[in-house]
Write a protein that holds these residues in place. Structure first.
Motif, PDB file in Angstrom:
ATOM      1  N   ALA A   1      -4.784 -19.626 -21.713  1.00 25.30           N
ATOM      2  CA  ALA A   1      -4.247 -20.355 -20.562  1.00 25.30           C
ATOM      3  C   ALA A   1      -4.782 -19.785 -19.246  1.00 25.30           C
ATOM      4  O   ALA A   1      -5.035 -20.528 -18.294  1.00 25.30           O
ATOM      5  CB  ALA A   1      -2.717 -20.302 -20.584  1.00 25.30           C
ATOM      6  N   GLY A   2      -4.974 -18.464 -19.182  1.00 27.62           N
ATOM      7  CA  GLY A   2      -5.513 -17.860 -17.967  1.00 27.62           C
ATOM      8  C   GLY A   2      -6.958 -18.241 -17.726  1.00 27.62           C
ATOM      9  O   GLY A   2      -7.377 -18.453 -16.585  1.00 27.62           O
ATOM     10  N   ILE A   3      -7.739 -18.326 -18.794  1.00 29.10           N
ATOM     11  CA  ILE A   3      -9.127 -18.760 -18.661  1.00 29.10           C
ATOM     12  C   ILE A   3      -9.183 -20.195 -18.144  1.00 29.10           C
ATOM     13  O   ILE A   3     -10.030 -20.540 -17.305  1.00 29.10           O
ATOM     14  CB  ILE A   3      -9.856 -18.625 -20.010  1.00 29.10           C
ATOM     15  CG1 ILE A   3     -10.086 -17.154 -20.335  1.00 29.10           C
ATOM     16  CG2 ILE A   3     -11.187 -19.377 -19.997  1.00 29.10           C
ATOM     17  CD1 ILE A   3     -10.631 -16.889 -21.719  1.00 29.10           C
ATOM     18  N   LYS A   4      -8.250 -21.026 -18.616  1.00 33.42           N
ATOM     19  CA  LYS A   4      -8.225 -22.414 -18.146  1.00 33.42           C
ATOM     20  C   LYS A   4      -7.974 -22.475 -16.649  1.00 33.42           C
ATOM     21  O   LYS A   4      -8.596 -23.279 -15.932  1.00 33.42           O
ATOM     22  CB  LYS A   4      -7.148 -23.197 -18.899  1.00 33.42           C
ATOM     23  CG  LYS A   4      -7.105 -24.676 -18.545  1.00 33.42           C
ATOM     24  CD  LYS A   4      -6.079 -25.423 -19.392  1.00 33.42           C
ATOM     25  CE  LYS A   4      -6.048 -26.908 -19.046  1.00 33.42           C
ATOM     26  NZ  LYS A   4      -5.047 -27.638 -19.886  1.00 33.42           N
ATOM     27  N   ILE A   5      -7.101 -21.607 -16.153  1.00 34.28           N
ATOM     28  CA  ILE A   5      -6.848 -21.559 -14.714  1.00 34.28           C
ATOM     29  C   ILE A   5      -8.114 -21.139 -13.968  1.00 34.28           C
ATOM     30  O   ILE A   5      -8.493 -21.750 -12.959  1.00 34.28           O
ATOM     31  CB  ILE A   5      -5.692 -20.594 -14.398  1.00 34.28           C
ATOM     32  CG1 ILE A   5      -4.358 -21.274 -14.747  1.00 34.28           C
ATOM     33  CG2 ILE A   5      -5.711 -20.175 -12.930  1.00 34.28           C
ATOM     34  CD1 ILE A   5      -3.147 -20.407 -14.503  1.00 34.28           C
ATOM     35  N   ALA A   6      -8.784 -20.105 -14.453  1.00 31.82           N
ATOM     36  CA  ALA A   6      -9.986 -19.612 -13.782  1.00 31.82           C
ATOM     37  C   ALA A   6     -11.071 -20.679 -13.741  1.00 31.82           C
ATOM     38  O   ALA A   6     -11.713 -20.903 -12.704  1.00 31.82           O
ATOM     39  CB  ALA A   6     -10.493 -18.357 -14.479  1.00 31.82           C
TER      40      ALA A   6
ATOM     41  N   LEU B   1      -1.640 -24.832 -14.635  1.00 33.21           N
ATOM     42  CA  LEU B   1      -0.494 -23.988 -14.300  1.00 33.21           C
ATOM     43  C   LEU B   1       0.672 -24.233 -15.254  1.00 33.21           C
ATOM     44  O   LEU B   1       1.387 -23.293 -15.630  1.00 33.21           O
ATOM     45  CB  LEU B   1      -0.057 -24.241 -12.862  1.00 33.21           C
ATOM     46  CG  LEU B   1      -0.948 -23.622 -11.786  1.00 33.21           C
ATOM     47  CD1 LEU B   1      -0.640 -24.211 -10.418  1.00 33.21           C
ATOM     48  CD2 LEU B   1      -0.782 -22.101 -11.762  1.00 33.21           C
ATOM     49  N   LYS B   2       0.858 -25.473 -15.668  1.00 26.06           N
ATOM     50  CA  LYS B   2       1.922 -25.792 -16.625  1.00 26.06           C
ATOM     51  C   LYS B   2       1.664 -25.110 -17.962  1.00 26.06           C
ATOM     52  O   LYS B   2       2.572 -24.514 -18.563  1.00 26.06           O
ATOM     53  CB  LYS B   2       2.024 -27.307 -16.817  1.00 26.06           C
ATOM     54  CG  LYS B   2       3.095 -27.762 -17.797  1.00 26.06           C
ATOM     55  CD  LYS B   2       3.162 -29.288 -17.845  1.00 26.06           C
ATOM     56  CE  LYS B   2       4.260 -29.764 -18.799  1.00 26.06           C
ATOM     57  NZ  LYS B   2       3.933 -29.430 -20.210  1.00 26.06           N
TER      58      LYS B   2
ATOM     59  N   GLU C   1       3.998 -22.117 -19.684  1.00 26.94           N
ATOM     60  CA  GLU C   1       4.523 -22.170 -21.051  1.00 26.94           C
ATOM     61  C   GLU C   1       4.108 -20.943 -21.850  1.00 26.94           C
ATOM     62  O   GLU C   1       4.904 -20.408 -22.634  1.00 26.94           O
ATOM     63  CB  GLU C   1       4.046 -23.452 -21.731  1.00 26.94           C
ATOM     64  CG  GLU C   1       4.677 -24.708 -21.136  1.00 26.94           C
ATOM     65  CD  GLU C   1       4.075 -25.989 -21.689  1.00 26.94           C
ATOM     66  OE1 GLU C   1       3.100 -25.908 -22.462  1.00 26.94           O
ATOM     67  OE2 GLU C   1       4.589 -27.074 -21.341  1.00 26.94           O
ATOM     68  N   ALA C   2       2.876 -20.477 -21.650  1.00 31.96           N
ATOM     69  CA  ALA C   2       2.422 -19.266 -22.337  1.00 31.96           C
ATOM     70  C   ALA C   2       3.216 -18.047 -21.870  1.00 31.96           C
ATOM     71  O   ALA C   2       3.578 -17.180 -22.683  1.00 31.96           O
ATOM     72  CB  ALA C   2       0.926 -19.060 -22.095  1.00 31.96           C
ATOM     73  N   LEU C   3       3.506 -17.973 -20.571  1.00 30.88           N
ATOM     74  CA  LEU C   3       4.313 -16.876 -20.050  1.00 30.88           C
ATOM     75  C   LEU C   3       5.718 -16.893 -20.633  1.00 30.88           C
ATOM     76  O   LEU C   3       6.280 -15.841 -20.971  1.00 30.88           O
ATOM     77  CB  LEU C   3       4.398 -16.950 -18.522  1.00 30.88           C
ATOM     78  CG  LEU C   3       3.141 -16.599 -17.735  1.00 30.88           C
ATOM     79  CD1 LEU C   3       3.418 -16.736 -16.239  1.00 30.88           C
ATOM     80  CD2 LEU C   3       2.645 -15.201 -18.059  1.00 30.88           C
ATOM     81  N   ALA C   4       6.294 -18.085 -20.760  1.00 27.52           N
ATOM     82  CA  ALA C   4       7.644 -18.201 -21.309  1.00 27.52           C
ATOM     83  C   ALA C   4       7.691 -17.709 -22.753  1.00 27.52           C
ATOM     84  O   ALA C   4       8.640 -17.013 -23.157  1.00 27.52           O
ATOM     85  CB  ALA C   4       8.128 -19.648 -21.213  1.00 27.52           C
TER      86      ALA C   4
ATOM     87  N   TYR D   1       2.742 -18.220  -9.489  1.00 29.05           N
ATOM     88  CA  TYR D   1       2.946 -18.567 -10.895  1.00 29.05           C
ATOM     89  C   TYR D   1       4.034 -17.732 -11.575  1.00 29.05           C
ATOM     90  O   TYR D   1       4.432 -18.027 -12.693  1.00 29.05           O
ATOM     91  CB  TYR D   1       1.628 -18.437 -11.660  1.00 29.05           C
ATOM     92  CG  TYR D   1       0.997 -17.060 -11.588  1.00 29.05           C
ATOM     93  CD1 TYR D   1       1.308 -16.076 -12.509  1.00 29.05           C
ATOM     94  CD2 TYR D   1       0.086 -16.753 -10.584  1.00 29.05           C
ATOM     95  CE1 TYR D   1       0.732 -14.820 -12.435  1.00 29.05           C
ATOM     96  CE2 TYR D   1      -0.500 -15.496 -10.505  1.00 29.05           C
ATOM     97  CZ  TYR D   1      -0.170 -14.541 -11.430  1.00 29.05           C
ATOM     98  OH  TYR D   1      -0.741 -13.292 -11.360  1.00 29.05           O
ATOM     99  N   LEU D   2       4.516 -16.684 -10.901  1.00 29.66           N
ATOM    100  CA  LEU D   2       5.586 -15.868 -11.471  1.00 29.66           C
ATOM    101  C   LEU D   2       6.958 -16.214 -10.907  1.00 29.66           C
ATOM    102  O   LEU D   2       7.943 -15.554 -11.232  1.00 29.66           O
ATOM    103  CB  LEU D   2       5.300 -14.385 -11.217  1.00 29.66           C
ATOM    104  CG  LEU D   2       4.079 -13.806 -11.929  1.00 29.66           C
ATOM    105  CD1 LEU D   2       3.839 -12.371 -11.473  1.00 29.66           C
ATOM    106  CD2 LEU D   2       4.254 -13.862 -13.439  1.00 29.66           C
TER     107      LEU D   2
END
Length: 222
Positions: free
Chosen positions: A109-114, A137-138, A142-145, A184-185
């Protein structure tokens, strides 16, 4: 004199940051070789990784790829403090669990943001469509959750009461979302506390290792 670790490194790479952090934390003798993909450094005949990827370490005549394997190898060679990769089989299993999991979750998910927010706009000269940014970001939220709900449920760190290499990898991946320029946090105060706790435990090396990321974000993220 013991062989030094030759670390092939890109400052904006999450796994490279984690490996460099572990080299510093264990006082491992090392030399950093900065790799410029734009110049094709990773495709030169003398580049030690046959896949053209970083991080890679060369230790004597031994070449090792893949950051979790590199991290464990450094700790084994340097006899790092037990909490980094615990001898306790359940704590060690928790570290290994995260290192097996994160590639398809917060890392993906972080790579997708970058890619969405920074690298595609740089390549095309066009800003990211707002709907693409929001979707990235969505997905990251979800990955963070999922990370928070499972890996932070039993203590202040992933393996319990003490910091481990799993926390280093986690924080490095999470902070890659700084590329978004978003808060994002905001919905994850527990993760925010986890990040601050991990940063404090990694000083004085944290600021140095993360400087390339922070400088890039300041210069390129609006």
């Amino acid at each position: 004199m013991a062989d030094i670790f030759h670390h092939y490194h890109v400052g904006l790479s999450q796994p490279c940051r984690s490996v460099l952090m572990i080299l510093k934390l264990t006082n491992a003798p090392h030399e950093v070789h900065h790799v410029d993909f734009r110049k094709g450094d990773n495709k030169k005949p003398d580049f030690p990784n046959p896949f053209g990827r970083v991080p890679t370490i060369v230790h004597g005549d031994f070449v090792l790829t893949e950051s979790p394997a590199i991290a464990k190898y450094i700790l084994n060679v340097q006899k790092g403090d037990d909490h980094w990769y615990p001898a306790d089989i359940k704590k060690r299993a928790r570290v290994d669990e995260f290192l097996s999991y994160y590639h398809t979750s917060i890392r993906k998910a972080g790579i997708k943001i970058a890619v969405t927010c920074i690298f595609t706009p740089m390549r095309t000269g066009k800003p990211a469509p707002e709907e693409d940014k929001q979707q990235a970001l969505k997905d990251f939220d979800e990955a963070l959750a999922r990370f928070e709900g499972y890996f932070l449920k039993n203590g202040p760190f992933i393996a319990g009461d003490e910091i481990s290499i799993a926390d280093i990898f986690a924080v490095s991946e999470i902070l890659q979302a700084d590329f978004s320029g978003a808060d994002y946090l905001a919905g994850h105060p527990k993760i925010k506390e986890f990040i601050e706790r991990t940063k404090a435990a990694l000083q004085p090396h944290f600021d140095e290792v993360f400087k390339p990321l922070n400088d890039f974000v300041k210069a390129n993220v609006k």
